[in-house]
Every structure is written in structure tokens, then in C-alpha cells.
Design an enzyme around this catalytic site. Structure first.
Site, PDB file in Angstrom:
ATOM      1  N   SER A  47       0.821  -1.204   0.000  1.00  7.16           N
ATOM      2  CA  SER A  47       0.000   0.000   0.000  1.00  7.16           C
ATOM      3  C   SER A  47       0.854   1.253   0.000  1.00  7.16           C
ATOM      4  O   SER A  47       1.968   1.266   0.538  1.00  7.16           O
ATOM      5  CB  SER A  47      -0.904   0.010   1.236  1.00  7.16           C
ATOM      6  OG  SER A  47      -1.584   1.242   1.357  1.00  7.16           O
ATOM      7  N   TYR A  64      -3.188  -0.728   9.833  1.00  6.91           N
ATOM      8  CA  TYR A  64      -3.047  -1.225   8.456  1.00  6.91           C
ATOM      9  C   TYR A  64      -1.685  -0.890   7.861  1.00  6.91           C
ATOM     10  O   TYR A  64      -1.007  -1.772   7.317  1.00  6.91           O
ATOM     11  CB  TYR A  64      -4.185  -0.656   7.604  1.00  6.91           C
ATOM     12  CG  TYR A  64      -4.180  -1.125   6.171  1.00  6.91           C
ATOM     13  CD1 TYR A  64      -4.570  -2.415   5.833  1.00  6.91           C
ATOM     14  CD2 TYR A  64      -3.811  -0.255   5.141  1.00  6.91           C
ATOM     15  CE1 TYR A  64      -4.582  -2.843   4.507  1.00  6.91           C
ATOM     16  CE2 TYR A  64      -3.819  -0.676   3.817  1.00  6.91           C
ATOM     17  CZ  TYR A  64      -4.201  -1.969   3.505  1.00  6.91           C
ATOM     18  OH  TYR A  64      -4.210  -2.384   2.203  1.00  6.91           O
TER      19      TYR A  64
END
Length: 255
Positions: free
Chosen positions: A147, A161
């Protein structure tokens, strides 16, 4: 394109969103694709049916990767399907399954939420790779879906996350060096703002959508196919001399 003809691929979280696009693209390139799902069997069946309708080959395998036994369940289901098809090995492993509790800064993040993200985003890729290494062909491909959150601090302070994706990046680099002698490449793909069913609600907010586009150099929100195309390249013979890298497929977020 048929540069993956004869190859076998496993895509975790392959029933929806980015995972579905990856599974469809690999199948379109000729691979037999194992489409993993966590709980939505109907979505996996739909993905497999769509691939078949497009002339490709795929099958579904289910396992809840939040559970300690999730990897064992997945490997057992995969091995059963491969035996039935007389396929002794896999060639491409895509760690796409991910869990993200949105907008969870440290003040409100719970232990249970953090543990679930660790289980799916870190523990599962590590031990699924461990279990499948004996089956992974020399010269094979491992691709992890990372990400942009590992290089851009969240405006809302979400921390769990990005931490898990940072761990996945370290895993990818370390594994690339470790498996180099077998000709196996390991690369990560950094994903930015991408339109999927999981992001539909957030992107339906015109203010959020405008801010997202403004932060992206190429001036739009990403599409699942954008990510799938990058993964297909890394899975191909064209990427044989690329390993240990992180490919930014974000359209230039916050450059």
C-alpha cells in the site's frame, strides 16, 4: 496474451475487487487460477464462472485467514484441487488478501482489530508461503499487494493497516534474497486510491473524491485493472530480472 499458459496461480482474496481483477487477468494470460475467498463463496463462484465464460480456467478455495488454522485449511483445499487436476506444483503466488479497519488512529484501535489485521495481512502470507515453498516451481513468482500507506502518513492517523503492510514489505525483500538461488522472484505492488466495492462508499463522497483526485498526479482514482496489469507483468517472463522491488502503482499519489 498467453504467456502464462501451463502455469498455476493462487490469488488470495481473489473473489472481489483487486483480487478478482488479478485472477481474471492471470487467467486471461493462460494460467489456471485458484481463487481464494475468506467468506463470500458466492462471489468466488461468480469470479470462477466469469473466467470460464471468458475462456479461462479457475477454481475456488475457501479459508478464513483470520483463524489460526486458516492457512492449513487453504493448503488442504488447494492440494485437493491440484491433485484432481494432476498439477504437482504452483508457479505464481499472489498475496492479495487484506483486512483494513478504516479510520482507526491509535486512540481507538482495539487489540482485536489489530490482531485480525496482523493475522490476515502478515501471518497468513508468511506461513502460506512457508507451506507452499515445496510446491512452488523454481523460477516461480511471488507478488505481495502492499500500500501507498507505507510511505504516506494517513491524514486520519490510521496506524494498524500501514504497520502490517510495512511488515509485508520487509517480508518481500527478505524472501527475495532468500529465494534468489531458486530463480524465484518476489516483488511488492504498492496500491493507492483504487475504486472497488470496498471503497465505493468513501468515494461516493464528492469532497473525499475530489481530494483523492487532487492528491494523485495522473488525476483520477485507480481501477482494479491498473493493479492487475502490474501483477501480470511481475508474474510474467518479462519480469525475470526484477526481484526485491516495490512497484508503485498509485498513479503518483502525493509525489
Amino acid at each position: 496474451m498467453d504467456n502464462l499458459t501451463g502455469k498455476v496461480a493462487l490469488v488470495t482474496g481473489g473473489s472481489r475487487g483487486i483480487g478478482r481483477a488479478i485472477a481474471e487477468r492471470l487467467a486471461r494470460n493462460g494460467a489456471l487460477v485458484a481463487v481464494h475467498y475468506g467468506s463470500n463463496e458466492a462471489a468466488a463462484a461468480e469470479t470462477v464462472a466469469g473466467i470460464a465464460a471468458d475462456g479461462g480456467k479457475a477454481f475456488a478455495v475457501g479459508a478464513d485467514l483470520r483463524a489460526v488454522e486458516g492457512v492449513d485449511v487453504l493448503v488442504a483445499a488447494l492440494e485437493e484441487e491440484l491433485r484432481a487436476r494432476r498439477k504437482p506444483a504452483i508457479d505464481i503466488l499472489v498475496h492479495n488478501a487484506g483486512l483494513n479497519f478504516m479510520a482507526r488512529p491509535i486512540e481507538v484501535l482495539t487489540v482485536d482489530e489489530f490482531d485480525q489485521m496482523i493475522a490476515v495481512n502478515v501471518r497468513a502470507p508468511v506461513f502460506l508461503t512457508q507451506r507452499l515453498l515445496p510446491r512452488l516451481s523454481d523460477g516461480g513468482r511471488i507478488v505481495t499487494i502492499s500500500s501507498v500507506a507505507t510511505r504516506v502518513a494517513s491524514s486520519g492517523g490510521s496506524i494498524g493497516y500501514p504497520l502490517t503492510k510495512g511488515a509485508l514489505d520487509v517480508f518481500s525483500r527478505t524472501l527475495a534474497k532468500h529465494l534468489g538461488a531458486r530463480g524465484i522472484t518476489v516483488n511488492a505492488v504498492a496500491v493507492g486510491f483504487t475504486r472497488t466495492d470496498m471503497t465505493a462508499e468513501a468515494l461516493a463522497d464528492p469532497v473525499h473524491l475530489a481530494r483523492t483526485i487532487d492528491q494523485t498526479a495522473l488525476g483520477r482514482v485507480g481501477r482494479a485493472q491498473d493493479i492487475a496489469d502490474a501483477v501480470a507483468f511481475l508474474a510474467s517472463e518479462d519480469a525475470r530480472w526484477i526481484t526485491g522491488t516495490k512497484l508503485d502503482v498509485t498513479g503518483g499519489v502525493n509525489l
